[in-house]
Design a protein around this motif. Sequence first.
Motif, PDB file in Angstrom:
ATOM      1  N   ARG A 110       4.155 -10.808   0.966  1.00 47.83           N
ATOM      2  CA  ARG A 110       5.213 -10.223   1.803  1.00 47.83           C
ATOM      3  C   ARG A 110       4.823  -8.820   2.248  1.00 47.83           C
ATOM      4  N   LEU A 111       4.239  -8.055   1.356  1.00 51.33           N
ATOM      5  CA  LEU A 111       3.783  -6.712   1.690  1.00 51.33           C
ATOM      6  C   LEU A 111       2.653  -6.772   2.706  1.00 51.33           C
ATOM      7  N   TYR A 112       1.686  -7.642   2.481  1.00 54.63           N
ATOM      8  CA  TYR A 112       0.524  -7.761   3.357  1.00 54.63           C
ATOM      9  C   TYR A 112       0.932  -8.283   4.739  1.00 54.63           C
ATOM     10  N   ASN A 113       1.771  -9.315   4.784  1.00 55.45           N
ATOM     11  CA  ASN A 113       2.200  -9.883   6.069  1.00 55.45           C
ATOM     12  C   ASN A 113       2.995  -8.879   6.880  1.00 55.45           C
ATOM     13  N   LYS A 114       3.798  -8.064   6.239  1.00 56.39           N
ATOM     14  CA  LYS A 114       4.562  -7.025   6.931  1.00 56.39           C
ATOM     15  C   LYS A 114       3.599  -6.009   7.548  1.00 56.39           C
ATOM     16  N   GLU A 115       2.536  -5.671   6.809  1.00 54.95           N
ATOM     17  CA  GLU A 115       1.555  -4.708   7.306  1.00 54.95           C
ATOM     18  C   GLU A 115       0.843  -5.258   8.542  1.00 54.95           C
ATOM     19  N   ILE A 116       0.473  -6.539   8.506  1.00 54.78           N
ATOM     20  CA  ILE A 116      -0.211  -7.171   9.652  1.00 54.78           C
ATOM     21  C   ILE A 116       0.730  -7.184  10.859  1.00 54.78           C
ATOM     22  N   ILE A 131       2.327   1.031  -6.306  1.00 52.10           N
ATOM     23  CA  ILE A 131       0.974   1.263  -6.816  1.00 52.10           C
ATOM     24  C   ILE A 131       0.336  -0.062  -7.213  1.00 52.10           C
ATOM     25  N   ALA A 132       1.096  -0.902  -7.932  1.00 53.82           N
ATOM     26  CA  ALA A 132       0.547  -2.166  -8.415  1.00 53.82           C
ATOM     27  C   ALA A 132       1.646  -3.204  -8.566  1.00 53.82           C
ATOM     28  N   ILE A 133       1.255  -4.469  -8.430  1.00 55.26           N
ATOM     29  CA  ILE A 133       2.138  -5.602  -8.680  1.00 55.26           C
ATOM     30  C   ILE A 133       1.395  -6.465  -9.686  1.00 55.26           C
ATOM     31  N   VAL A 134       1.922  -6.562 -10.908  1.00 52.60           N
ATOM     32  CA  VAL A 134       1.199  -7.228 -11.986  1.00 52.60           C
ATOM     33  C   VAL A 134       2.067  -8.270 -12.685  1.00 52.60           C
ATOM     34  N   SER A 135       1.401  -9.152 -13.398  1.00 48.76           N
ATOM     35  CA  SER A 135       2.067 -10.165 -14.201  1.00 48.76           C
ATOM     36  C   SER A 135       2.577  -9.536 -15.500  1.00 48.76           C
ATOM     37  N   ALA A 174       7.121 -10.761 -12.053  1.00 50.90           N
ATOM     38  CA  ALA A 174       6.282  -9.683 -11.524  1.00 50.90           C
ATOM     39  C   ALA A 174       6.818  -8.346 -12.004  1.00 50.90           C
ATOM     40  N   VAL A 175       5.899  -7.446 -12.322  1.00 45.40           N
ATOM     41  CA  VAL A 175       6.243  -6.074 -12.670  1.00 45.40           C
ATOM     42  C   VAL A 175       5.648  -5.208 -11.567  1.00 45.40           C
ATOM     43  N   ILE A 176       6.504  -4.435 -10.909  1.00 47.83           N
ATOM     44  CA  ILE A 176       6.067  -3.598  -9.795  1.00 47.83           C
ATOM     45  C   ILE A 176       6.060  -2.153 -10.276  1.00 47.83           C
ATOM     46  N   ILE A 177       4.904  -1.536 -10.181  1.00 55.02           N
ATOM     47  CA  ILE A 177       4.739  -0.155 -10.626  1.00 55.02           C
ATOM     48  C   ILE A 177       4.775   0.738  -9.394  1.00 55.02           C
ATOM     49  N   MET A 178       5.712   1.705  -9.400  1.00 59.51           N
ATOM     50  CA  MET A 178       5.917   2.577  -8.255  1.00 59.51           C
ATOM     51  C   MET A 178       5.289   3.949  -8.499  1.00 59.51           C
ATOM     52  N   ASP A 179       5.010   4.669  -7.426  1.00 57.31           N
ATOM     53  CA  ASP A 179       4.411   5.999  -7.563  1.00 57.31           C
ATOM     54  C   ASP A 179       5.401   7.037  -8.079  1.00 57.31           C
ATOM     55  N   SER A 180       6.683   6.682  -8.139  1.00 61.97           N
ATOM     56  CA  SER A 180       7.710   7.581  -8.664  1.00 61.97           C
ATOM     57  C   SER A 180       7.872   7.435 -10.178  1.00 61.97           C
TER      58      SER A 180
END
Length: 92
Positions: A76-82, A20-24, A54-60
């Motif tokens: 890394r997420l964006y480059n994988k998507e491209i 959902i989000a990647i935050v400081s 980084a704090v990664i917030i998941m939908d679970s």
Amino acid sequence: MDIRLVNIGFGNIVSGNRIIAIVSPESAPIKRVVNQARERGMLIDATYGRRTRAVIIMDSDHIILSAVQPETVANRLYNKEITNQEEFAEQS
């Protein structure tokens, strides 16, 4: 739907589709979210004892701590998507 896996450092991989989000981690509200997740047993510490960057917030409702900068995880997420979109275009 493609499963996107994202390396969050030290060989740890999460599902990019569930982020959902990647935050400081510096702000008080994020520190509160991390503490609440720890109390509920929904915190995953993937820092290997290093400083949380980084704090990664998941939908679970899981919260994942990473020692990698938020920008790095997002890239890394964006480059994988491209890459996936380019591969799909080549197959069509």
